[in-house]
Scaffold this motif. Structure first.
Motif, short mmCIF file in Angstrom:
data_model
loop_
_atom_site.label_atom_id
_atom_site.label_comp_id
_atom_site.label_asym_id
_atom_site.label_seq_id
_atom_site.Cartn_x
_atom_site.Cartn_y
_atom_site.Cartn_z
N PHE A 77 97.71 -63.70 21.22
CA PHE A 77 98.44 -63.30 22.43
C PHE A 77 97.49 -62.67 23.44
CE2 PHE A 77 102.02 -63.50 19.47
CZ PHE A 77 103.03 -64.03 20.27
N VAL A 78 96.60 -61.80 22.96
CA VAL A 78 95.66 -61.12 23.86
C VAL A 78 94.68 -62.11 24.47
CG1 VAL A 78 93.86 -59.37 24.02
CG2 VAL A 78 95.86 -58.96 22.57
N LEU A 79 94.10 -62.97 23.64
CA LEU A 79 93.12 -63.94 24.14
C LEU A 79 93.76 -64.89 25.14
CD1 LEU A 79 90.28 -65.05 24.08
CD2 LEU A 79 90.89 -66.41 22.07
N SER A 80 94.97 -65.33 24.85
CA SER A 80 95.68 -66.22 25.76
C SER A 80 95.93 -65.55 27.11
CB SER A 80 97.01 -66.66 25.14
OG SER A 80 97.74 -67.47 26.04
N ALA A 81 96.33 -64.29 27.10
CA ALA A 81 96.60 -63.56 28.35
C ALA A 81 95.34 -63.42 29.18
CB ALA A 81 97.19 -62.20 28.03
N ILE A 82 94.22 -63.11 28.54
CA ILE A 82 92.96 -62.94 29.26
C ILE A 82 92.50 -64.27 29.84
CG2 ILE A 82 90.52 -62.34 29.03
CD1 ILE A 82 91.40 -60.33 26.86
N ARG A 83 92.62 -65.33 29.07
CA ARG A 83 92.21 -66.64 29.57
C ARG A 83 93.08 -67.08 30.75
NH1 ARG A 83 91.26 -69.83 23.79
NH2 ARG A 83 89.02 -69.35 23.62
N GLU A 84 94.36 -66.81 30.64
CA GLU A 84 95.28 -67.24 31.70
C GLU A 84 95.02 -66.47 33.00
OE1 GLU A 84 100.11 -67.39 32.56
OE2 GLU A 84 99.36 -67.18 30.51
N ASN A 85 94.68 -65.20 32.89
CA ASN A 85 94.48 -64.36 34.07
C ASN A 85 93.01 -64.21 34.46
OD1 ASN A 85 97.28 -62.97 34.74
ND2 ASN A 85 97.12 -63.10 32.51
N THR A 114 87.14 -54.27 33.42
CA THR A 114 88.03 -55.39 33.11
C THR A 114 87.47 -56.13 31.91
OG1 THR A 114 86.84 -56.87 34.62
CG2 THR A 114 88.73 -55.67 35.51
N ILE A 115 88.34 -56.86 31.24
CA ILE A 115 87.95 -57.68 30.09
C ILE A 115 88.10 -59.14 30.48
CG2 ILE A 115 88.44 -58.26 27.70
CD1 ILE A 115 89.67 -54.97 28.99
N THR A 116 87.10 -59.92 30.17
CA THR A 116 87.14 -61.35 30.46
C THR A 116 86.58 -62.10 29.26
OG1 THR A 116 86.55 -63.03 32.11
CG2 THR A 116 84.87 -61.41 31.54
N THR A 117 86.36 -63.39 29.43
CA THR A 117 85.76 -64.18 28.35
C THR A 117 84.32 -64.54 28.74
OG1 THR A 117 86.47 -66.31 29.29
CG2 THR A 117 87.99 -65.18 27.77
N PRO A 118 83.43 -64.64 27.77
CA PRO A 118 82.06 -65.07 28.10
C PRO A 118 82.06 -66.49 28.66
CG PRO A 118 82.40 -65.04 25.72
CD PRO A 118 83.59 -64.37 26.33
N LYS A 172 98.21 -54.40 27.75
CA LYS A 172 99.28 -53.72 27.02
C LYS A 172 100.65 -54.08 27.60
CE LYS A 172 99.73 -49.14 27.28
NZ LYS A 172 101.13 -48.74 27.59
N ALA A 173 100.76 -54.11 28.92
CA ALA A 173 102.03 -54.45 29.56
C ALA A 173 102.44 -55.88 29.25
CB ALA A 173 101.91 -54.25 31.07
N ILE A 174 101.48 -56.80 29.27
CA ILE A 174 101.78 -58.20 28.98
C ILE A 174 102.23 -58.37 27.54
CG2 ILE A 174 100.73 -60.49 28.70
CD1 ILE A 174 98.98 -59.83 31.15
N LEU A 175 101.56 -57.69 26.61
CA LEU A 175 101.92 -57.79 25.19
C LEU A 175 103.33 -57.27 24.94
CD1 LEU A 175 98.66 -56.73 23.33
CD2 LEU A 175 99.51 -59.03 23.76
N ASN A 176 103.68 -56.18 25.58
CA ASN A 176 105.02 -55.62 25.39
C ASN A 176 106.10 -56.55 25.92
OD1 ASN A 176 104.94 -53.03 24.01
ND2 ASN A 176 103.67 -52.33 25.70
#
Length: 262
Positions: free
Chosen positions: A108-116, A193-197, A125-129
């Motif tokens: 769920f977390v990885l998908s949210a970061i990739r999407e945004n 912020t957190i992103t993907t490499p 945290k807000a997205i996960l909730n």
């Protein structure tokens, strides 16, 4: 500091089991914290990121810096391990509560970061909730339930983010200085912020048609490098050995320690 990181290739921010292998040990005590006019590594890491170095908690679950070349090798190794494949839905034994948390929430977390593309931890945290069903949270159970019900807490998010950074799925994307008080002073307060490499290293143009049978992040290893053979031909184990050989040459007598860390 940037020059040292480029020379070593991959180096933790804090002391580790390998003596001398850290930014902390290479920094004069007066510059480690803001006890002088120069803020030191806590502020210099912003420049390091802007210079293209990759920063995140991927060495013993603690902060570290790496060059693009070295980080690609680390990715090639870490993402081959079943324990980290769960972030993309891979199968792995879940004998402990912590392992169940990683399995059920990290996708769920990885998908949210990739999407945004990039998010702050509070946004995650807000997205996960909003997106993680109660049934999924209950599957974790045990001592972690208090961090997931009725709301997913910051502690749970931080735990998952550290796991994803260890798996090389995410890194710190950007760090901004925070100015506070009536005089708008900066004393080292920061937001990140957190992103993907994958996003940082510009793999957005990758398509399965370009490299059939390869995972989505494989394009990272399709870049020519005059200093080495094409990384696309490098197996995960070869990437691991490349890192171990490089660090062991810089810090003789510590190969067994590096084997446990990498």
């Amino acid at each position: 500091m940037i020059a040292v990181i480029r020379e070593i290739g991959i180096v933790p921010l804090f002391k580790s089991s390998v003596s001398g292998w850290s930014i902390e040990e290479l920094t004069h005590p007066d510059q480690w914290f803001s006890t002088s006019d120069t803020l030191g590594p806590w502020d210099w890491k912003i420049d390091a990121i802007q210079e293209g170095l990759l920063y995140g908690k991927y060495i013993s679950r603690r902060s570290a810096f790496a060059t693009e070349k070295m980080y690609r090798h680390l990715m090639n190794w870490r993402r081959s391990l079943p324990m980290y494949m769960v972030a993309e839905g891979g199968k792995s034994e879940c004998a402990t509560i912590d392992q169940r948390l990683k399995k059920h929430l990290s996708p769920f977390v990885l998908s949210a970061i990739r999407e945004n593309e990039s998010l702050e931890s509070s946004e995650i945290k807000a997205i996960l909730n909003e997106t993680v069903p109660t049934e999924v949270r209950k599957q974790v159970g045990g001592h972690m339930e208090k961090y997931l019900l009725p709301k997913i807490t910051r502690e749970a998010v931080d735990f998952i983010l550290t796991f994803l950074e260890m798996g090389t799925w995410t890194v710190i994307g950007n760090i901004t200085r925070v100015y506070r008080g009536p005089n708008c002073e900066y004393k080292g307060w920061q937001r990140n912020t957190i992103t993907t490499p994958d996003a940082l290293l510009d793999t957005a143009g990758y398509t399965p048609e370009n490299s059939p049978g390869q995972p989505s992040w494989a394009r990272l290893f399709l870049v020519d490098d005059k200093e080495q053979d094409r990384m696309a031909d490098c197996s995960p184990e070869e990437s691991r050995q490349f890192i171990l050989d490089h660090l062991s040459a810089l810090y003789p007598g510590n190969r067994d320690k590096f084997e446990k860390i990498i």
